[in-house]
Write an enzyme that holds these catalytic residues in place. Sequence first.
Site, short mmCIF file in Angstrom:
data_model
loop_
_atom_site.label_atom_id
_atom_site.label_comp_id
_atom_site.label_asym_id
_atom_site.label_seq_id
_atom_site.Cartn_x
_atom_site.Cartn_y
_atom_site.Cartn_z
CG ASN A 183 -20.85 14.93 116.70
OD1 ASN A 183 -19.62 14.87 116.73
ND2 ASN A 183 -21.56 14.34 115.75
CE LYS A 185 -16.69 9.24 115.18
NZ LYS A 185 -17.49 8.25 114.42
CD GLU A 186 -17.36 14.77 113.01
OE1 GLU A 186 -16.30 15.23 112.52
OE2 GLU A 186 -17.79 13.64 112.73
CG ASP A 250 -29.89 14.68 110.63
OD1 ASP A 250 -28.75 15.18 110.58
OD2 ASP A 250 -30.18 13.59 110.12
#
Length: 301
Positions: A183, A185-186, A250
């Site tokens: 994502n 943010k990562e 998920d």
Amino acid sequence: MLDAYVIAEILGVSPEAPVPLCRQLNEENRLGGAANVAMNLNSMGARPHLISVSGDDLHGKILLDLLKTKGIKADIIKDSKRPTSLKTRLVDTSYKQQFRWDRESTQPVSPAIEKKLLDILDKSITKRKSDAVIIQDYNKGVLTKKLIKAIQKKCRQNKIPLLVDPKHDHFELLSDCDIFKPNLKECRSYLKETSLRSDSVCKKISEQLKASKSMVITLGDKGLFYKDQDSRGKIPAYKLKAADVSGAGDTVIAALAISMLEGQDLRTMAEFANKAGALSCSKDGVSSVSVKEIRRFKANK
């Protein structure tokens, strides 16, 4: 991981401190983390086999009971030296989150637990010939470097597609896969540029991480970026009146796996996963979605 919800009536401000005063009305437990991926796969018509670790405690028992109730096959190794990962959310009657507190360990699993995981994975990947493998990483200590490399090797040897949803630890190592789904943010955390625009993030990540055959980056309310050797592009997010993002990642990776196994091209896979993620966000709390629900779902982009 277990997701617990405490549903409460908000009575106002506490007379003891400037915090909400709540009266509990109900509580419920849901499958979270990798178990939520398995639940979504199950809802979409697949037969998932969940392999993970829990604590040898009450919450671990609740987790196993929920998996059994949902009919999800699971090999969960009980580790008496760590608690079952637990996210507890206090929500009001409309499921608006007031706050969350976590109970967990992020220490690497012991060599003995690691060996048990390797033995189970060998049987599942090599002997049972899984159609696909998903590594869903939450940076809780289960995915050691040795375990990751063993999964990658077994998938290559058996020509089984590997999908990965990574956290920033082992980010580069995990990118050696068929579909890499971080994502925003990562990605920013990996690049060490927390304020970088989403378009620039996608460009840098796709340039730096070339081990993955295909890449899908979820961008929150900016939509979703996809890239492989044949195509690349951006799919806009659906507009929702209210969004609960709990567990949406998920759902996205589960939808990518289902679409991939149906033989779809990456853009079609990304569109399906984008819609599945939006549907998940339209529900209260951590939730699973079915293929029928995804196809019927309508919202504006």
